[in-house]
Design a protein around this motif. Structure first.
Motif, PDB file in Angstrom:
ATOM      1  N   ARG A   1       6.386  16.707   6.654  1.00 43.09           N
ATOM      2  CA  ARG A   1       6.576  16.328   5.468  1.00 43.09           C
ATOM      3  C   ARG A   1       7.034  15.064   4.845  1.00 43.09           C
ATOM      4  N   VAL A   2       6.348  14.727   3.940  1.00 38.54           N
ATOM      5  CA  VAL A   2       6.818  13.234   3.385  1.00 38.54           C
ATOM      6  C   VAL A   2       8.017  13.662   2.635  1.00 38.54           C
ATOM      7  N   THR A   3       8.854  12.660   2.869  1.00 41.36           N
ATOM      8  CA  THR A   3      10.329  13.174   2.076  1.00 41.36           C
ATOM      9  C   THR A   3      10.550  12.274   0.730  1.00 41.36           C
ATOM     10  N   ARG A   4      11.222  12.593  -0.138  1.00 44.68           N
ATOM     11  CA  ARG A   4      11.567  12.123  -1.406  1.00 44.68           C
ATOM     12  C   ARG A   4      12.038  10.409  -1.284  1.00 44.68           C
TER      13      ARG A   4
ATOM     14  N   GLY B   1       2.793  22.356 -10.952  1.00 41.60           N
ATOM     15  CA  GLY B   1       4.016  21.678 -11.334  1.00 41.60           C
ATOM     16  C   GLY B   1       5.232  22.450 -11.313  1.00 41.60           C
ATOM     17  N   THR B   2       6.547  21.937 -11.139  1.00 42.35           N
ATOM     18  CA  THR B   2       7.759  22.589 -11.347  1.00 42.35           C
ATOM     19  C   THR B   2       8.147  22.813 -12.740  1.00 42.35           C
ATOM     20  N   ARG B   3       8.198  21.528 -13.527  1.00 41.35           N
ATOM     21  CA  ARG B   3       8.512  21.631 -15.086  1.00 41.35           C
ATOM     22  C   ARG B   3       7.243  21.492 -15.956  1.00 41.35           C
ATOM     23  N   HIS B   4       6.282  21.453 -15.641  1.00 43.61           N
ATOM     24  CA  HIS B   4       5.123  21.447 -16.561  1.00 43.61           C
ATOM     25  C   HIS B   4       5.040  19.826 -17.186  1.00 43.61           C
TER      26      HIS B   4
ATOM     27  N   ALA C   1       6.381  18.513  -5.547  1.00 42.45           N
ATOM     28  CA  ALA C   1       6.999  19.152  -4.190  1.00 42.45           C
ATOM     29  C   ALA C   1       8.005  20.418  -4.491  1.00 42.45           C
ATOM     30  N   GLY C   2       8.444  20.503  -5.794  1.00 41.53           N
ATOM     31  CA  GLY C   2       9.231  21.570  -5.980  1.00 41.53           C
ATOM     32  C   GLY C   2       8.762  22.788  -6.252  1.00 41.53           C
ATOM     33  N   ASN C   3       7.381  23.009  -6.909  1.00 45.52           N
ATOM     34  CA  ASN C   3       6.716  24.171  -6.872  1.00 45.52           C
ATOM     35  C   ASN C   3       5.653  24.360  -5.629  1.00 45.52           C
ATOM     36  N   GLN C   4       5.394  23.240  -5.194  1.00 47.16           N
ATOM     37  CA  GLN C   4       4.896  23.399  -3.824  1.00 47.16           C
ATOM     38  C   GLN C   4       5.606  24.047  -2.760  1.00 47.16           C
ATOM     39  N   ASP C   5       6.815  23.877  -2.761  1.00 48.79           N
ATOM     40  CA  ASP C   5       7.773  24.679  -1.533  1.00 48.79           C
ATOM     41  C   ASP C   5       7.900  26.053  -2.216  1.00 48.79           C
TER      42      ASP C   5
ATOM     43  N   LEU D   1       1.167  14.147  -0.564  1.00 55.39           N
ATOM     44  CA  LEU D   1       2.077  15.458  -0.326  1.00 55.39           C
ATOM     45  C   LEU D   1       1.193  16.446   0.074  1.00 55.39           C
ATOM     46  N   GLY D   2      -0.292  15.902   0.274  1.00 57.78           N
ATOM     47  CA  GLY D   2      -0.960  17.239   0.961  1.00 57.78           C
ATOM     48  C   GLY D   2      -2.011  17.966   0.088  1.00 57.78           C
ATOM     49  N   GLU D   3      -1.868  17.492  -1.405  1.00 60.29           N
ATOM     50  CA  GLU D   3      -2.739  18.381  -2.155  1.00 60.29           C
ATOM     51  C   GLU D   3      -3.640  17.433  -3.044  1.00 60.29           C
ATOM     52  N   ARG D   4      -4.779  18.033  -3.346  1.00 57.80           N
ATOM     53  CA  ARG D   4      -5.793  17.452  -3.927  1.00 57.80           C
ATOM     54  C   ARG D   4      -5.520  17.587  -5.539  1.00 57.80           C
ATOM     55  N   PHE D   5      -5.585  16.440  -6.262  1.00 56.84           N
ATOM     56  CA  PHE D   5      -5.160  16.639  -7.530  1.00 56.84           C
ATOM     57  C   PHE D   5      -6.533  16.929  -8.487  1.00 56.84           C
ATOM     58  N   ALA D   6      -6.377  18.182  -8.885  1.00 53.79           N
ATOM     59  CA  ALA D   6      -7.669  18.775  -9.671  1.00 53.79           C
ATOM     60  C   ALA D   6      -7.743  18.682 -11.074  1.00 53.79           C
TER      61      ALA D   6
END
Length: 286
Positions: A51-54, A149-152, A179-183, A214-219
């Motif tokens: 995990r990449v940290t903040r 996302g966490t807060r859009h 990362a918030g919504n990823q978790d 963070l390990g995700e592809r941006f769509a």
């Protein structure tokens, strides 16, 4: 239609700015079609890297200056690879928050009836407000759950905004938004989501790099089907029918009073008749 209104949770644009509506054929029947067969389960996500940290994100990207802002950036997926042939990826956002917690049951029922797979980008606020719906969607192999996302918020390292929605202000807030919504999704699904789309779909190039780290592809998208759920059914149909082989179509599933469900019901027969098939992003983007 590569741009247009995408906020999905804000007021609609002036109707005078909308294009004239064409006449529309009757909606489709309910019989499943072979070309839209139920897909096999999505391939498992690769084993995540440490995990990449903040703090590491801020240290690496905190002093970088972005050079772009909009719907595209290096690494953003806007089209399917050529190997996907005549496939089209339907994607639907659920933004959450005030005015955005609805559930378009008619749209989801349409996809299920016609066995059309889709990738669903869910915001953390929408998940919290619709836990039962989330669990049903997550257990259905027709759908892939992705991170909205966490807060859009539009994804920016410099505080840029889109459609009146304040963007993230720095690299640390970009990390929090992703990362918030990823978790949350990792806990609920048992595996991390593979794809991320920011609130409004806007990003800068540095924020897009953080998403990848963070390990995700941006769509992103190549066809805007409903302009933030503000289009009429006729406008949705017309926009969706502009999709071609490899298109990534964006719409919304959190505004049941909008025209998305009816418009997609009118468009699907034409897309299928043209020889297209539908896939989740994970079926074509690796």
């Amino acid at each position: 239609m590569a741009g247009g209104f995408l906020a999905g949770c804000t007021s609609a644009p002036d109707p005078a700015e909308r294009s004239p509506e064409p006449s529309s054929p009757p909606g489709p029947g309910t019989a499943p079609t072979p070309s839209a067969a139920r897909p096999s389960p999505a391939p498992p996500s690769p084993k995540p890297a440490p995990r990449v940290t903040r703090a590491a994100t801020v240290a690496r990207y905190g002093r970088m200056t972005p050079t772009g802002w909009g719907f595209t950036a290096p690494g953003v997926v806007t089209k399917l690879p050529s190997a996907a042939g005549r496939a089209i990826a339907l994607t639907f956002d659920a933004c959450g928050g005030p005015g955005g917690d609805g559930y378009d049951r008619e749209l989801i029922d349409l996809l299920r009836t016609r066995k059309v797979p889709a990738t669903l980008f869910l915001n953390a606020r929408w998940i919290d407000a619709n836990r039962a719906h989330f669990e049903q969607l997550a257990s259905d192999p027709l759908f892939e759950i992705a991170n909205h996302g966490t807060r859009h918020r539009p994804l920016s390292v410099s505080g840029r905004s889109a459609y009146g929605i304040a963007g993230t202000r720095d690299a640390g807030e970009v990390f929090d938004e992703v990362a918030g919504n990823q978790d949350k999704l990792t806990t609920l699904l048992g595996h991390p989501p593979r794809f991320f789309r920011s609130g409004t779909a806007y990003c800068d190039d540095i924020a897009a790099r953080i998403v990848a780290e963070l390990g995700e592809r941006f769509a992103g998208f190549s066809v805007n089907a409903d302009a933030g759920a503000t289009f009429t059914p006729a406008q949705v149909r017309r926009a969706a029918l502009t999709a071609t082989a490899g298109s990534v179509v964006i719409g919304h599933m959190n505004h049941p009073a909008g025209g998305t469900a009816e418009g997609m019901a009118r468009a699907l027969p034409g897309l299928l008749a043209a020889g297209h098939r539908f896939v989740r992003l994970s079926d074509a983007v690796h």
